[in-house]
Scaffold this active site. Structure first.
Site, short mmCIF file in Angstrom:
data_model
loop_
_atom_site.label_atom_id
_atom_site.label_comp_id
_atom_site.label_asym_id
_atom_site.label_seq_id
_atom_site.Cartn_x
_atom_site.Cartn_y
_atom_site.Cartn_z
N LYS A 87 18.15 73.67 19.76
CA LYS A 87 18.53 72.89 18.58
C LYS A 87 17.26 72.44 17.86
CE LYS A 87 22.05 69.36 17.64
NZ LYS A 87 22.76 68.22 18.25
O1 G3P Z 1 26.02 66.13 16.72
C1 G3P Z 1 25.30 65.16 16.01
C2 G3P Z 1 25.89 63.85 16.32
O2 G3P Z 1 25.66 63.49 17.63
C3 G3P Z 1 25.50 62.72 15.45
O3 G3P Z 1 26.57 61.86 15.52
O4 G3P Z 1 27.75 59.75 15.32
O5 G3P Z 1 25.26 59.78 15.71
O6 G3P Z 1 26.21 60.47 13.50
P1 G3P Z 1 26.43 60.38 14.98
#
Ligand code: G3P
Length: 218
Positions: A87
């Site tokens: 990633k």
């Molecule tokens: O896959 C990316 C994700 O983990 C980000 O999520 O909720 O931190 O915006 P969030």
């Protein structure tokens, strides 16, 4: 549509895997930190454990932000287990690294994508997955699902094979909306995946079936 779980928590990955519908896992440095895993060796061991439990594609993110560092780290991550997908952030060095890995046949997930232009560069560089962040766009009053739909449309129009992995999913409705927008994958917290099961008519219908059965059979 593929279901990935967006966590580094082994219990949640096991639970999602037991449901029988899990296609993979995405992690990021914040999710790894949330599990309190310190030190590179422990983190690498944790990725291998995730691969062992989940099978499917497991995204492991580089920490380096320069091209050479991303290559070194990405090659190590890819060597840990055949399920690992490297990633990389959608920066200039990240796009260069996506191109490098795609030339080597190493799968990549281009992350932190917030625009169609970034998604275009990721596809041109040969990313396996592109990760538009739905929830974080919604957080700033933009439309995360609309971005997913625009990327899907653009990839289909030009025939790019990069898979659209809707990320930063916060709830069950996001999953459904991303499915309608044509996302290839949704990576979601366990609660959002389990939320797909909920319907009051299912619960009421089951109660009725069971009470009718017991009226006759005792
Ligand atoms: O896959 C990316 C994700 O983990 C980000 O999520 O909720 O931190 O915006 P969030």
């Amino acid at each position: 549509m593929k279901f990935f779980i967006d966590t580094a928590n082994l219990d949640q990955i096991r639970e999602a895997h037991l449901l029988g519908v899990l296609d993979g896992v995405t992690t990021n440095p914040s999710l790894m930190a949330r599990e309190g895993i310190k030190g590179t060796d422990n983190q690498y061991r944790h990725y291998v454990e995730i691969c062992r439990i989940a099978g499917g594609d497991v995204s492991a993110e580089v920490i380096a932000t320069d091209f050479e560092g991303m290559i070194r780290e990405g090659e190590t991550l890819a060597g840990l287990d055949p399920h690992i997908v490297v990633k990389l952030p959608c920066t200039a060095d990240g796009i260069r690294a996506v191109k490098y890995f795609s030339g080597k046949g190493i799968r990549t997930n281009c992350t932190l994508v917030f625009s169609v232009g970034q998604a275009l560069l990721a596809a041109k560089a040969g990313a396996t997955y592109v990760s538009p962040f739905v929830g974080r766009l919604d957080d700033i009053c933009e439309d995360g699902v609309a971005l997913v739909a625009d990327i899907v449309k653009m990839y289909r129009y030009y025939g790019y094979t990069t898979q659209v992995l809707a990320a930063s999913i916060r709830n069950t409705k996001h999953i459904i909306e991303c499915m309608k927008a044509g996302a290839d994958v949704a990576t979601s917290p366990l609660a959002a995946i389990k939320g797909l099961l909920n319907h009051p008519l299912t619960d009421a219908g089951l109660q009725k079936f069971l009470s009718d059965y017991h009226k006759v059979n005792g």
